[in-house]
Design a protein around this motif. Structure first.
Motif, PDB file in Angstrom:
ATOM      1  N   ILE A  16       0.099  -7.790  -1.334  1.00 21.41           N
ATOM      2  CA  ILE A  16      -1.130  -8.009  -1.670  1.00 21.41           C
ATOM      3  C   ILE A  16      -1.980  -6.612  -0.974  1.00 21.41           C
ATOM      4  CG2 ILE A  16      -2.958  -9.557   0.149  1.00 21.41           C
ATOM      5  CD1 ILE A  16      -0.463 -11.137   0.828  1.00 21.41           C
ATOM      6  N   HIS A  18      -4.801  -4.019  -0.183  1.00 18.38           N
ATOM      7  CA  HIS A  18      -6.494  -3.811   0.308  1.00 18.38           C
ATOM      8  C   HIS A  18      -6.650  -2.746   0.150  1.00 18.38           C
ATOM      9  CE1 HIS A  18      -5.464  -7.318   2.935  1.00 18.38           C
ATOM     10  NE2 HIS A  18      -4.398  -7.122   2.858  1.00 18.38           N
ATOM     11  N   TYR A  19      -8.064  -2.585   0.007  1.00 18.39           N
ATOM     12  CA  TYR A  19      -8.738  -1.167  -0.684  1.00 18.39           C
ATOM     13  C   TYR A  19      -9.778  -1.058   0.797  1.00 18.39           C
ATOM     14  CZ  TYR A  19      -4.812   0.294  -3.600  1.00 18.39           C
ATOM     15  OH  TYR A  19      -3.795   0.462  -4.465  1.00 18.39           O
ATOM     16  N   ARG A  20     -11.016  -0.348   0.837  1.00 16.82           N
ATOM     17  CA  ARG A  20     -12.003   0.399   1.825  1.00 16.82           C
ATOM     18  C   ARG A  20     -12.958   0.135   0.546  1.00 16.82           C
ATOM     19  NH1 ARG A  20     -15.072  -3.192   4.607  1.00 16.82           N
ATOM     20  NH2 ARG A  20     -13.031  -2.883   6.217  1.00 16.82           N
ATOM     21  N   ASN A  57      -8.071 -10.815  -7.542  1.00 10.96           N
ATOM     22  CA  ASN A  57      -8.751 -10.590  -6.336  1.00 10.96           C
ATOM     23  C   ASN A  57      -9.702 -10.851  -5.156  1.00 10.96           C
ATOM     24  OD1 ASN A  57     -11.776 -10.313  -7.378  1.00 10.96           O
ATOM     25  ND2 ASN A  57     -10.933  -9.082  -9.071  1.00 10.96           N
ATOM     26  N   GLU A  58     -10.178 -10.091  -4.223  1.00  9.29           N
ATOM     27  CA  GLU A  58     -11.175 -11.053  -3.838  1.00  9.29           C
ATOM     28  C   GLU A  58     -11.471 -10.249  -2.884  1.00  9.29           C
ATOM     29  OE1 GLU A  58      -9.494 -12.830   0.003  1.00  9.29           O
ATOM     30  OE2 GLU A  58     -10.919 -14.750  -0.960  1.00  9.29           O
ATOM     31  N   TYR A  59     -13.342  -9.894  -2.991  1.00  8.20           N
ATOM     32  CA  TYR A  59     -14.350  -9.010  -2.555  1.00  8.20           C
ATOM     33  C   TYR A  59     -14.918  -9.824  -0.968  1.00  8.20           C
ATOM     34  CZ  TYR A  59     -13.715  -6.668  -6.756  1.00  8.20           C
ATOM     35  OH  TYR A  59     -13.313  -5.539  -7.891  1.00  8.20           O
ATOM     36  N   GLU A  63     -14.210  -5.055   1.104  1.00 10.24           N
ATOM     37  CA  GLU A  63     -12.893  -4.722   0.875  1.00 10.24           C
ATOM     38  C   GLU A  63     -12.798  -5.340  -0.221  1.00 10.24           C
ATOM     39  OE1 GLU A  63      -9.313  -5.361   3.435  1.00 10.24           O
ATOM     40  OE2 GLU A  63      -9.971  -7.038   2.985  1.00 10.24           O
ATOM     41  N   VAL A  65      -9.183  -7.126  -2.230  1.00  8.69           N
ATOM     42  CA  VAL A  65      -8.002  -7.267  -2.220  1.00  8.69           C
ATOM     43  C   VAL A  65      -7.046  -8.517  -2.829  1.00  8.69           C
ATOM     44  CG1 VAL A  65      -5.757  -8.441  -0.860  1.00  8.69           C
ATOM     45  CG2 VAL A  65      -8.500  -8.275   0.287  1.00  8.69           C
ATOM     46  N   TYR A  67      -3.773  -9.393  -5.587  1.00  7.52           N
ATOM     47  CA  TYR A  67      -2.392 -10.442  -5.125  1.00  7.52           C
ATOM     48  C   TYR A  67      -1.501 -10.196  -6.681  1.00  7.52           C
ATOM     49  CZ  TYR A  67      -5.467 -12.422  -1.300  1.00  7.52           C
ATOM     50  OH  TYR A  67      -6.003 -12.485  -0.472  1.00  7.52           O
ATOM     51  N   ALA A  92      -6.248   2.348   2.418  1.00  7.39           N
ATOM     52  CA  ALA A  92      -5.589   1.297   1.986  1.00  7.39           C
ATOM     53  C   ALA A  92      -4.603   1.196   2.424  1.00  7.39           C
ATOM     54  CB  ALA A  92      -5.692   1.634   0.057  1.00  7.39           C
ATOM     55  N   ARG A 110       4.317  -3.537   5.505  1.00  7.55           N
ATOM     56  CA  ARG A 110       2.979  -2.576   5.071  1.00  7.55           C
ATOM     57  C   ARG A 110       3.169  -1.504   5.082  1.00  7.55           C
ATOM     58  NH1 ARG A 110      -2.602  -2.344   8.516  1.00  7.55           N
ATOM     59  NH2 ARG A 110      -3.182  -0.163   7.578  1.00  7.55           N
TER      60      ARG A 110
END
Length: 113
Positions: A16, A18-20, A57-59, A63, A65, A67, A92, A110
């Motif tokens: 998973i 994660h990007y800002r 993805n999820e916006y 951010e 995310v 998957y 990220a 992580r």
């Protein structure tokens, strides 16, 4: 988003990412375009390596995310890492989950990008 356990026990691990993004919402249109291109490359690489599946993805909240699910989080991440590193958005990080989403004791690791 698809249920990672729907395919059976073979796809219980997860990567998973994660990007800002640039703003507190969905990011800029140019950022979403970069993510779309990367998603296609990720899906293709994962499929060719036969290590799992890219799930989407999820916006939100500034951010995006990404998957992906597979039988082994480490093998999945090994295929994905070069493409994830290429995404320019920072900060990220990636979470490798070694077990089912239903297992509250599944170990997670992580990795900051």
């Amino acid at each position: 988003m698809a249920d990672p356990d729907a395919a059976g026990n073979d796809f219980q691990h997860a990567v998973i990412a994660h990007y800002r993004l640039a703003d507190s919402g969905l990011g800029e249109p140019s950022q979403r375009q970069v993510v779309r291109r990367s998603q296609h490359l990720l899906a293709e690489a994962i499929e060719q390596a036969d290590v799992g599946e890219f799930d989407g993805n999820e916006y939100g909240g500034g951010e995006v995310v990404l998957y992906a699910y597979g039988a082994a989080a480490d093998a999945l991440f090994a295929v994905m890492a070069p493409l994830l590193d290429d995404l320019p958005f920072r900060p990220a990080h990636v979470v490798l989950r070694h077990g089912s989403v239903d297992d509250p004791l599944a170990p997670e690791h992580r990795i900051d990008l």
